[in-house]
Scaffold this motif. Structure first.
Motif, short mmCIF file in Angstrom:
data_model
loop_
_atom_site.label_atom_id
_atom_site.label_comp_id
_atom_site.label_asym_id
_atom_site.label_seq_id
_atom_site.Cartn_x
_atom_site.Cartn_y
_atom_site.Cartn_z
N THR A 71 17.95 -5.74 -114.44
CA THR A 71 18.37 -5.13 -113.45
C THR A 71 19.59 -3.98 -113.30
O THR A 71 19.52 -3.14 -112.86
N PRO A 100 9.45 -2.27 -106.35
CA PRO A 100 9.40 -3.24 -105.14
C PRO A 100 10.88 -3.66 -105.14
O PRO A 100 11.29 -4.11 -106.06
N TYR A 101 11.43 -4.01 -103.94
CA TYR A 101 13.04 -4.52 -103.80
C TYR A 101 12.87 -5.27 -102.46
O TYR A 101 12.65 -4.73 -101.52
N LYS A 102 13.50 -6.42 -102.84
CA LYS A 102 13.77 -7.25 -101.50
C LYS A 102 15.05 -8.28 -102.24
O LYS A 102 14.62 -9.05 -102.96
N GLU A 103 16.18 -7.84 -101.94
CA GLU A 103 17.23 -8.88 -102.38
C GLU A 103 17.35 -8.88 -103.81
O GLU A 103 17.24 -10.04 -104.33
N TYR A 152 15.25 -6.32 -107.45
CA TYR A 152 14.10 -5.77 -107.82
C TYR A 152 13.22 -6.88 -108.25
O TYR A 152 13.31 -7.86 -108.79
N LYS A 153 11.86 -6.24 -107.97
CA LYS A 153 10.77 -7.19 -108.12
C LYS A 153 9.72 -6.64 -109.37
O LYS A 153 9.56 -5.40 -109.22
#
Length: 387
Positions: free
Chosen positions: A322, A340-343, A345-346
């Motif tokens: 990341t 996709p990102y939520k706290e 990278y996904k």
């Protein structure tokens, strides 16, 4: 009195360190204490852009002549790409690919591409380190697919002697030359593609892939952004013949190490990723400050970064990947917003494919009949022995 004593100690100690018999600098060639002093010795040999660039030319010459790159025959060879099994995935395309490095030798790998076909994209070379089937691992697939979804054409290719690169053994005498040559051919193949922007070319790999990254970047300005991961060290020169089996660090006229080789990237963007459990544990204190001083000569301090992860080990794990995504996003003008990102990278959009689906050559699609086989056949064709 203290200054005089320090000078004597450094001069004596430096002479002792420099006085090795062999031209090969292998493994932990110096201790951490010795390397710290040697870096000060190196720093005393330049003071401005002109004196650094004089030293840089000597180092670059040492790499090219040490690996005998200048002795490679002038072979006219088309890439003759073999591309198959193209699959459309979630935001990217993955294909199996082989190109001819020279007539009869094939670089094998996978090509990860953006779904968007229009326009020119950034290109990224993705060599890897020491592991039999590393190209097929989940973490290489995660990294390459993510970069492709961000807008890059990514070529993940086998280290010499591993996975499908079985025409020679990994520890052949000219492995260092051969890996560099293969990387050069991958670079030139990518640049030949109509969908690649030649001004946005990056390269990254970890461990032995990190060595391949900083070596090619040092001698080829067509690499515009580099990210060698867990490998740039002042005291460790690489423990394998593919990294230190040819005299690229030392000659009758000079001595250098991988820190200075990595510094040849200046003033192009450079990311060093280091950890707390291998030979990069001192990077924030020893290696990175030296490289920062080189970049400062070009007023380019903002183009070199170090992400140090003291609680992590020798790998290209999530936090290392990341950090790379952000660095390449900025310097290669990618689109991290596609991920996709939520706290964080996904990467769960990536489909991890089994090895057999990533192979170029199979029973149904065998390696071409003109393929050379064996170290001796390749070295005889090139007329290079490595001695």
């Amino acid at each position: 009195m203290k200054k005089i004593f320090s000078f004597i100690v450094i001069t004596f100690f430096g002479s002792m360190v420099y006085g090795q018999d062999s031209m090969l600098c292998v493994g932990k060639y110096w201790s951490e204490d010795e390397a710290n002093i040697v870096m000060k010795r190196f720093a005393s040999e330049w003071s401005d852009v002109e004196s650094w660039e004089q030293r840089a030319l000597i180092i670059k010459k040492g790499i090219i002549e040490g690996m005998q790159l200048d002795k490679m025959p002038k072979i006219k060879c088309n890439f003759n790409p073999i591309i198959g099994n193209s699959r459309i995935m979630d935001g990217y395309i993955v294909e199996n690919i082989a190109i001819e490095s020279f007539p009869g030798f094939f670089v094998t790998g996978n090509l990860y591409r953006p779904l968007e076909e229009k326009g020119r994209h950034a290109a990224i070379l993705s060599p890897h380190g020491h592991m039999k089937d590393k190209r097929y691992t989940d973490y290489i697939q995660w990294r390459c697919a993510t970069l492709a979804r961000m807008g890059a054409v990514v070529f993940a290719y086998d280290m010499v002697g591993y996975a499908e690169s079985t025409q020679v053994n990994h520890k052949m005498p000219i492995a260092l030359l051969w890996q560099t040559w293969n990387s050069k051919r991958v670079l030139e193949y990518l640049l030949s593609r109509p969908d690649v922007d030649s001004e946005r070319v990056g390269m990254t790999g970890a461990s032995g892939g990190g060595t391949q990254t900083f070596v090619l970047t040092a001698i080829d300005d067509r690499i515009k952004v580099a990210a060698p991961v867990v490998q740039v060290s002042a005291h460790f020169f690489g423990g394998c013949v593919c990294e230190s089996g040819m005299p690229i660090h030392k000659s009758d006229d000079h001595q250098t190490n991988n820190v200075e080789i990595a510094a040849l990237c200046a003033p192009r963007p450079l990311l060093l990723v280091s950890d707390g459990a291998d030979w990069t544990r001192n990077t924030p204190r020893v290696e990175y400050p030296y490289i920062q001083k080189v970049y400062a000569l070009y007023n380019a301090e903002h183009k070199v970064e170090n992400v140090h992860l003291p609680s992590e080990r020798h790998d290209y794990g999530y936090n290392k990947r990341t950090a790379l995504y952000n660095f390449f996003d900025h310097h290669l003008d990618l689109n991290a917003g596609n991920i996709p990102y939520k706290e964080g990278y996904k990467e769960d959009f990536v489909t991890i494919l089994p090895a057999e689906e990533l192979m170029v050559f199979t029973k149904e699609n065998p390696r071409p009949k003109n393929a050379l086989q064996g170290d001796g056949a390749v070295m005889a064709y090139l007329k290079i022995t490595g001695d």
